[in-house]
Design an enzyme around this catalytic site. Structure first.
Site, PDB file in Angstrom:
ATOM      1  N   CYS A  82       7.550  -3.430  29.500  1.00  0.00           N
ATOM      2  CA  CYS A  82       7.884  -3.567  30.918  1.00  0.00           C
ATOM      3  C   CYS A  82       9.403  -3.639  31.011  1.00  0.00           C
ATOM      4  O   CYS A  82      10.010  -4.559  30.469  1.00  0.00           O
ATOM      5  CB  CYS A  82       7.240  -4.818  31.504  1.00  0.00           C
ATOM      6  SG  CYS A  82       7.735  -5.175  33.202  1.00  0.00           S
ATOM      7  N   CYS A 217       9.496  -1.451  39.346  1.00  0.00           N
ATOM      8  CA  CYS A 217       8.916  -1.210  38.020  1.00  0.00           C
ATOM      9  C   CYS A 217      10.014  -0.608  37.165  1.00  0.00           C
ATOM     10  O   CYS A 217      10.469   0.509  37.435  1.00  0.00           O
ATOM     11  CB  CYS A 217       7.718  -0.274  38.113  1.00  0.00           C
ATOM     12  SG  CYS A 217       7.035   0.213  36.504  1.00  0.00           S
TER      13      CYS A 217
END
Length: 276
Positions: A82, A217
């Site tokens: 991530c 994101c």
């Protein structure tokens, strides 16, 4: 019932529960992760990061003393990496005095990533290599269909470049998009919808795998930079505006670096019920 010490941080609105597990003995079930990430009954977050030593991770063959970012999506599923989480993880390690200096190599399921904590609230993460795939993929949402560019950033992405007739702000990105062929992403996919402002500058919204729409994101912004370079020929850097703020994506050799804000907001403890 047990008490869990936690911190919470965010990078451009992508927020995470962070748990320090020095001995590597805290094995969280999917149900426990779901509860901790629940915004009404738990702490709340787009995902959870367990900070532990890499030697505690099964099948890890690298340096066992490196800090490992054990990342879980809000639904409890394991994710490879991530990008925003990596930046917040670096800020957390620095703030907690768990590293010396302002740079650290963080182990992840997508390999070792270099992070620089600038000390002014900004953090740069080298997310590694990223590449578009040649597969023919389409994405559907709200009865509409678009061609998409599959991009591998250590985790899977499908990038949709919207046309002039599309309105990014009104798209129901919180709904689960579909994709074809289904086997192109057998384990799910993060889907980015992109509005080109000008070469080198885009706006983006994202439906994250296992979470839904999020304010940002990190790996998605890198995937967008890769896809948009192919669409426009602009080599970068790319400024990417997301609902939670702005990040910059630059390519250095064959690696991509993601720079943006990272903040540790909350520290506390929570009494965890028996959730299985």
């Amino acid at each position: 019932m047990r008490t869990i010490q936690f911190s919470k941080g965010q990078g451009t609105g992508n927020d995470f529960v962070i748990i320090l597990d020095r001995p590597g003995m805290l094995n969280l079930s999917a149900g426990q992760v779901q509860w901790l990430c629940d915004r009404r009954f738990g702490v709340g977050g787009d995902g959870l990061m367990r900070a532990t030593r890499a030697g505690a991770i099964e099948d890890w063959t690298g340096d066992p003393d490196q800090w490992f970012m054990d990342y879980r999506n809000a639904d409890g599923s394991i994710a490879e990496m991530c990008g925003n989480g990596l930046r917040v993880f670096g800020e957390y390690l620095s703030e907690q005095g768990l590293i010396t200096g302002h740079e650290v190599d963080v182990a992840t399921r997508a390999g070792v990533k270099h992070v620089v904590v600038h000390g002014n609230g900004m953090v740069t993460a080298d997310v590694g290599t990223a590449a578009a795939r040649p597969d023919q993929v389409s994405v559907t949402l709200d009865g509409r269909r678009w061609p998409a560019t599959p991009v591998d950033v250590g985790n899977p992405h499908a990038v949709v470049l919207l046309g002039p007739e599309d309105d990014l702000d009104s798209l129901p990105v919180d709904s689960q998009p579909g994709w074809e062929p289904e086997e192109a992403f057998s384990h799910g996919v993060n889907i980015e919808f992109v509005d080109l402002v000008e070469p080198g500058h885009v706006r983006m919204r994202v439906h994250e795998r296992g979470v839904g729409e999020t304010l940002s994101c990190g790996t998605g912004t890198v995937a967008v930079a890769v896809a948009m370079t192919g669409h426009t020929g602009h080599q970068g850097p790319w400024t990417v505006d997301v609902p939670g703020g702005r990040v910059t994506v630059e390519k250095a050799a064959d690696h991509y670096r993601l720079t943006g804000p990272a903040v540790i907001q909350v520290r506390g403890q929570v009494n965890e019920p028996d959730v299985g």
